[in-house]
Design a protein around this motif. Structure first.
Motif, PDB file in Angstrom:
ATOM      1  N   THR A  67      31.097  50.048  32.135  1.00 38.12           N
ATOM      2  CA  THR A  67      31.192  51.104  31.133  1.00 38.12           C
ATOM      3  C   THR A  67      32.425  51.916  31.505  1.00 38.12           C
ATOM      4  O   THR A  67      32.492  52.493  32.594  1.00 38.12           O
ATOM      5  N   ALA A  68      33.408  51.944  30.622  1.00 41.67           N
ATOM      6  CA  ALA A  68      34.747  52.432  30.977  1.00 41.67           C
ATOM      7  C   ALA A  68      34.851  53.950  30.864  1.00 41.67           C
ATOM      8  O   ALA A  68      35.420  54.480  29.905  1.00 41.67           O
ATOM      9  N   TYR A  69      34.310  54.651  31.871  1.00 44.03           N
ATOM     10  CA  TYR A  69      34.409  56.107  31.880  1.00 44.03           C
ATOM     11  C   TYR A  69      34.905  56.656  33.213  1.00 44.03           C
ATOM     12  O   TYR A  69      35.127  57.861  33.351  1.00 44.03           O
ATOM     13  N   ASP A  70      35.095  55.779  34.222  1.00 44.51           N
ATOM     14  CA  ASP A  70      35.531  56.240  35.539  1.00 44.51           C
ATOM     15  C   ASP A  70      36.141  55.055  36.290  1.00 44.51           C
ATOM     16  O   ASP A  70      36.039  53.908  35.846  1.00 44.51           O
ATOM     17  N   ASP A  73      32.732  50.259  25.625  1.00 45.75           N
ATOM     18  CA  ASP A  73      33.756  51.271  25.360  1.00 45.75           C
ATOM     19  C   ASP A  73      33.270  52.376  24.430  1.00 45.75           C
ATOM     20  O   ASP A  73      34.069  53.165  23.922  1.00 45.75           O
ATOM     21  N   ASP A  92      29.843  55.064  24.747  1.00 51.61           N
ATOM     22  CA  ASP A  92      28.668  55.383  25.541  1.00 51.61           C
ATOM     23  C   ASP A  92      28.655  56.893  25.763  1.00 51.61           C
ATOM     24  O   ASP A  92      29.705  57.553  25.684  1.00 51.61           O
ATOM     25  N   LYS A 137      28.409  58.540  28.481  1.00 55.77           N
ATOM     26  CA  LYS A 137      29.247  58.932  29.615  1.00 55.77           C
ATOM     27  C   LYS A 137      30.723  58.979  29.221  1.00 55.77           C
ATOM     28  O   LYS A 137      31.471  59.858  29.670  1.00 55.77           O
ATOM     29  N   ILE A 138      31.129  58.055  28.373  1.00 54.31           N
ATOM     30  CA  ILE A 138      32.516  58.062  27.898  1.00 54.31           C
ATOM     31  C   ILE A 138      32.759  59.283  27.010  1.00 54.31           C
ATOM     32  O   ILE A 138      33.777  59.978  27.143  1.00 54.31           O
ATOM     33  N   ARG A 172      32.981  62.504  29.041  1.00 47.90           N
ATOM     34  CA  ARG A 172      34.270  62.647  29.737  1.00 47.90           C
ATOM     35  C   ARG A 172      35.358  63.038  28.749  1.00 47.90           C
ATOM     36  O   ARG A 172      36.233  63.854  29.066  1.00 47.90           O
ATOM     37  N   MET A 228      37.387  59.309  22.856  1.00 43.44           N
ATOM     38  CA  MET A 228      36.658  58.204  23.466  1.00 43.44           C
ATOM     39  C   MET A 228      37.587  57.014  23.703  1.00 43.44           C
ATOM     40  O   MET A 228      37.542  56.384  24.765  1.00 43.44           O
ATOM     41  N   VAL A 288      39.920  57.575  26.789  1.00 40.96           N
ATOM     42  CA  VAL A 288      39.200  57.461  28.062  1.00 40.96           C
ATOM     43  C   VAL A 288      38.903  55.998  28.370  1.00 40.96           C
ATOM     44  O   VAL A 288      39.166  55.504  29.482  1.00 40.96           O
ATOM     45  N   ALA A 289      38.348  55.288  27.397  1.00 39.24           N
ATOM     46  CA  ALA A 289      37.987  53.885  27.618  1.00 39.24           C
ATOM     47  C   ALA A 289      39.208  53.048  27.953  1.00 39.24           C
ATOM     48  O   ALA A 289      39.189  52.240  28.894  1.00 39.24           O
TER      49      ALA A 289
END
Length: 479
Positions: A32-35, A70, A72, A74-75, A78, A86, A89-90
């Motif tokens: 999950t692309a948030y970090d 990409d 979520d 969490k995304i 952030r 979004m 971030v992703a």
């Protein structure tokens, strides 16, 4: 000998028999692309990278798909915190993922589907679930009716009655509109100031579980050979994937379910709250990427892995041993009249030992033992060449051993990058070392310790360590 693997679905080791004897379809649940990716991601990606490499080495044509989530919560959180989108971030953390994986020598998947690029397949699957009576709409949301799927829990071993009873004390607004507390969202209605997409149920976005079901189907078909991921995904994510996909198709989603164990740090669960959260970037600032791969492969992939500095130091030492063996041909092959390029016959018995070890549920640790045996032999011969100018084995036999080591190491993604132009062995000869040691001895006798230290440091830079053994005698070895 046949390949056996532990199937999480059946809770036992089984002989591997893909649908097509020549082709393997394999899906890995991605990030999950948030970090930035962390040590746990490193283990997951390296393990399944090596499984894919090994299947390819065994002669299968492997189609390997890994997704990106990409969209979520969490995304979105952030993006709000950074006052950005979004998508931004992703995209940033997907690119960071590729940078990290390249350093770890993880091969690229054949395709990286994204949730936002699979919306048509997601909506189609939800619609089919509704048509078959497995899904229902409630106030703009769409939920999966878990009780309608009779074999729910077959992967995780969870009992539906227990799940519903356990959830009865936790009631929130979402639970109030669901038919059963165990039902889960397939489509979530749009919230103010959040990205949304058009659908037959109104604007909204997909639930997490339905994304993978759709991406598997779109990219690999209704039944795949191997579905992999971390053991933390067994429930509810993979359990829900099965329920969604098999309710529509009536076919098994995957023939084999494989899961890697979690990573601990000094015996504790890795978490930001405990201050032991290690990103891949932090890790690679301190350790060689190949030492990280070796550390991960030395443990049973299904068991928990405890990260400690001591364990990484041991893995680093182990990598140095392998690296000496892998670089043997580049350092000494020219002097031994070897053919460094082109096909050299490997040693069948060694390849058999390697495959027999790894065939037991991807026992990479036992496979590594075969590599270490070759590397130690080559290191021994390298020391003989450096100090005595000779080898104790037949040159052709050594050449075959070296080619066998290099090729088997590539199966595990362990590759030493050797630059002949930078080789300390081409920069300084044994005689030059002896001459410098003589100059240092004279300097020490004259109590010119500054000059003595300068010569020691110079040799160290060239990969030569000096050992003063007493009575003015100095021994040396190449690092």
């Amino acid at each position: 000998m046949s390949l056996t693997l532990y199937n999480t679905l059946t809770k036992q080791e089984e002989e591997f028999k893909p649908s097509n004897p020549e082709r393997v379809t394999m899906y890995c649940c991605g990030i999950t692309a948030y970090d930035y990716c962390h040590l746990g991601h490193a283990r997951t990606c390296i393990i399944w990278d090596v499984v894919r490499r090994y299947l390819t080495w065994r002669g299968y044509k492997v189609k390997y798909i890994q997704n990106f989530t990409d969209i979520d919560d969490k995304i979105l959180n952030r993006a709000k915190a950074e006052n950005t989108t979004m998508e931004e971030v992703a995209e940033r953390f997907i690119q960071a993922y590729f940078e990290d994986m390249e350093k770890l020598n993880v091969q690229k998947a054949d395709s990286y589907p994204r949730a936002t690029h699979t919306l048509d397949g997601i909506k189609r699957l939800i619609w089919e679930l509704e048509e078959k009576g497995f899904a229902y709409e409630a106030q703009g949301d769409v939920y999966y009716s878990v009780s309608k799927f009779q074999s729910y829990g077959k992967l995780s071993g969870r009992n539906l009655d227990d799940l519903q009873a356990g959830a009865s004390g936790r009631v929130n607004i979402q639970d109030q509109i669901k038919q059963e507390s165990s039902d889960f969202a397939l489509w979530k209605s749009a919230k103010p100031d959040e990205p949304s997409f058009e659908s037959p149920w109104g604007k909204g976005r997909p639930g997490w579980h339905i994304e993978c079901s759709a991406m598997v189907r779109d990219n690999l078909g209704e039944t795949i050979d191997i579905h992999v991921g971390g053991s933390d995904l067994i429930f509810p994510h993979h359990e829900n994937e099965i329920a969604q996909s098999e309710a529509v198709t009536g076919k098994p989603l995957a023939r084999y379910w494989l899961h890697n164990g979690m990573v601990k740090v000094e015996g504790e669960k890795m978490s930001k709250s405990l201050g032991n959260f290690i990103t891949i970037r932090d890790l690679l600032a301190k350790y060689d990427p190949m030492a990280v791969r070796l550390f991960i492969l030395q443990a049973n992939y299904r068991k928990p892995l405890d990260f400690t500095d001591g364990a990484m130091e041991a893995a680093t030492n182990g990598w140095h041993t392998l690296m000496e063996g892998l670089n043997f041909g580049y350092k000494y092959g020219k002097d031994l009249d070897w053919t460094l390029e082109g096909h050299i016959q490997e040693i069948p018995s060694v390849k058999d030992d390697f495959s027999q070890a790894v065939d037991q549920d991807f026992n990479f640790a036992s496979g590594l033992a075969v590599l270490f045996e070759l590397a130690k032999e080559l290191r021994k011969e390298g020391n003989l060449l450096s100090h005595e100018g000779r080898i104790s084995q037949n040159s052709e036999d050594l050449e075959r051993k070296w080619h066998t080591l290099v090729n088997l190491a590539q199966v595990l993604g362990l590759e030493a990058k050797f630059d002949q132009s930078l080789s300390v062995y081409s920069q300084i000869s044994d005689q030059e070392i002896e001459d410098l040691i003589s100059q240092r001895t004279i300097a020490r006798q004259n109590k010119n310790y500054q000059e003595s230290d300068r010569i020691r440091d110079l040799l160290k830079e060239k990969g030569v360590t000096l050992v003063d053994v007493g009575k003015g005698e100095t021994k040396w070895h190449r690092d």
